[in-house]
Design an enzyme around this catalytic site. Structure first.
Site, PDB file in Angstrom:
ATOM      1  N   ASP A  49      20.313   2.022  11.426  1.00 36.71           N
ATOM      2  CA  ASP A  49      19.680   3.434  11.904  1.00 36.71           C
ATOM      3  C   ASP A  49      20.569   3.493  13.551  1.00 36.71           C
ATOM      4  O   ASP A  49      20.431   2.839  14.507  1.00 36.71           O
ATOM      5  CB  ASP A  49      18.235   3.291  12.237  1.00 36.71           C
ATOM      6  CG  ASP A  49      17.805   5.023  12.821  1.00 36.71           C
ATOM      7  OD1 ASP A  49      18.050   5.300  12.092  1.00 36.71           O
ATOM      8  OD2 ASP A  49      18.402   4.995  14.102  1.00 36.71           O
ATOM      9  N   TYR A  54      24.639   7.914  19.385  1.00 36.67           N
ATOM     10  CA  TYR A  54      25.125   5.732  20.348  1.00 36.67           C
ATOM     11  C   TYR A  54      26.291   5.737  21.105  1.00 36.67           C
ATOM     12  O   TYR A  54      26.079   5.084  21.528  1.00 36.67           O
ATOM     13  CB  TYR A  54      23.949   5.033  19.734  1.00 36.67           C
ATOM     14  CG  TYR A  54      22.455   5.048  18.961  1.00 36.67           C
ATOM     15  CD1 TYR A  54      22.007   6.442  19.871  1.00 36.67           C
ATOM     16  CD2 TYR A  54      21.676   5.302  18.292  1.00 36.67           C
ATOM     17  CE1 TYR A  54      20.328   6.898  19.299  1.00 36.67           C
ATOM     18  CE2 TYR A  54      20.388   5.353  17.518  1.00 36.67           C
ATOM     19  CZ  TYR A  54      19.750   5.863  18.557  1.00 36.67           C
ATOM     20  OH  TYR A  54      18.548   6.411  18.188  1.00 36.67           O
ATOM     21  N   LYS A  79      23.063  10.378  13.073  1.00 36.56           N
ATOM     22  CA  LYS A  79      21.130  12.309  13.489  1.00 36.56           C
ATOM     23  C   LYS A  79      23.247  12.865  13.924  1.00 36.56           C
ATOM     24  O   LYS A  79      24.079  11.750  14.804  1.00 36.56           O
ATOM     25  CB  LYS A  79      20.738  11.838  14.546  1.00 36.56           C
ATOM     26  CG  LYS A  79      19.748  10.885  13.962  1.00 36.56           C
ATOM     27  CD  LYS A  79      19.023   9.985  15.167  1.00 36.56           C
ATOM     28  CE  LYS A  79      18.227   8.505  15.111  1.00 36.56           C
ATOM     29  NZ  LYS A  79      18.835   6.981  14.445  1.00 36.56           N
ATOM     30  N   HIS A 112      18.646  15.285  15.489  1.00 38.04           N
ATOM     31  CA  HIS A 112      18.017  14.091  16.729  1.00 38.04           C
ATOM     32  C   HIS A 112      16.846  14.403  17.623  1.00 38.04           C
ATOM     33  O   HIS A 112      15.993  13.818  17.813  1.00 38.04           O
ATOM     34  CB  HIS A 112      19.265  13.429  17.239  1.00 38.04           C
ATOM     35  CG  HIS A 112      19.495  11.958  17.873  1.00 38.04           C
ATOM     36  ND1 HIS A 112      20.719  11.155  18.380  1.00 38.04           N
ATOM     37  CD2 HIS A 112      17.941  11.263  18.334  1.00 38.04           C
ATOM     38  CE1 HIS A 112      19.861  10.290  19.112  1.00 38.04           C
ATOM     39  NE2 HIS A 112      18.450  10.455  19.166  1.00 38.04           N
TER      40      HIS A 112
END
Length: 276
Positions: A49, A54, A79, A112
């Site tokens: 994930d 990120y 996401k 998200h």
């Protein structure tokens, strides 16, 4: 009982999603994320994930390629970040993520955060990508009941997954029940509360009974509550240890003790009041 690292839940569209995976939030792009993902896959993990926000999709993609595991055996989630929400911008963001991941298709794509005034348009774009066969399953992250109800008023396709902050201090009972009734799979981020619960005496006592760590007790609790879980680690021994939870089962008494720890307390942002 969920018996192995490869066991899956079946989403409402029939797609199988592993109950257990590796989360890579705050894992550094490059060598660190690549080695963590490769270690997880080597240990038997099949679900990874990540998220555009990120900043490590490229490293995740490289690790997938270098793992030697056939793509169809893996379940990859990313996401759409908040700044990219909206219809056209989501479609563009998806293509950017796919280039970074270097994948032909995605297993799960999530909104998200429920960005006010944007998440419905974002969802329409994600529905299109799903209908075009680019994504095997679609869902949301950090949506509360009222966000889900609002989304489903206009949605053609109901979310298959809702990934939220979930741990013994935030057990989200009403949300979990709502998702269960609506056939939306709940998934936990920060299941270990960023380490805050690892010295809790009740969890230590339960762990001693089974010769397990407090982290293993919490992760087993997730699975017995039928919540998909994706603990983060960059250390290979911890990645292996986190997954060593399929040889014991918490008793009903243990589950009640853990349930009593709930304080409705978040360590992450409030989905009704976030600013990023």
């Amino acid at each position: 009982m969920i018996k192995s690292l490869q066991d899956s839940t079946i989403l409402h569209n029939g797609v199988k999603m592993p109950w257990f995976g590796l989360g890579v939030w705050k894992v550094e792009e490059g060598h660190e994320v690549k080695e963590a993902v490769k270690a997880a896959i080597k240990a038997g993990y099949r679900s990874i994930d990540t998220a555009a926000g990120y900043g490590n999709e490229e490293g995740v993609g490289k690790a997938i390629k270098e793992s030697g595991i056939p793509r169809e055996e893996l379940f990859i989630t990313t996401k759409v970040k908040n700044g990219d929400q909206g219809y056209e911008t989501t479609l563009e963001a998806f293509e950017t993520s796919m280039k970074k991941l270097d994948l032909e298709y995605l297993d799960l794509y999530l909104v998200h955060w429920p960005v006010k005034g944007k998440y419905k348009e974002t969802w329409k774009a994600i529905e299109k990508l799903y209908q075009d066969g680019r994504i095997r399953a679609i869902g949301v992250s950090n949506f509360q009941i009222h966000h889900l109800e609002d989304l489903m008023v206009d949605a053609e396709i109901k979310p298959m997954v809702n990934q939220v902050e979930y741990h013994p201090r935030l057990s989200q009972l009403e949300l979990r029940e709502f998702c269960r009734k609506n056939d939306i799979q709940l998934e936990a981020w920060s299941p270990l509360m960023q380490g805050e619960l690892l010295q809790h005496p009740i969890l230590e006592e339960i762990g001693n009974k089974y010769n397990k760590t407090t982290a293993q007790v919490i992760l087993r609790w997730d699975l017995q509550n039928e919540v998909v879980t994706i603990p983060k680690s960059v250390k290979e021994h911890r990645i292996i240890e986190n997954a060593n939870i399929f040889d014991f089962e918490l008793s009903q008494d243990d589950l009640e003790k853990i349930k009593s720890l709930n304080q409705d307390r978040r360590i992450g942002p409030d989905p009704d009041n976030f600013n990023f």
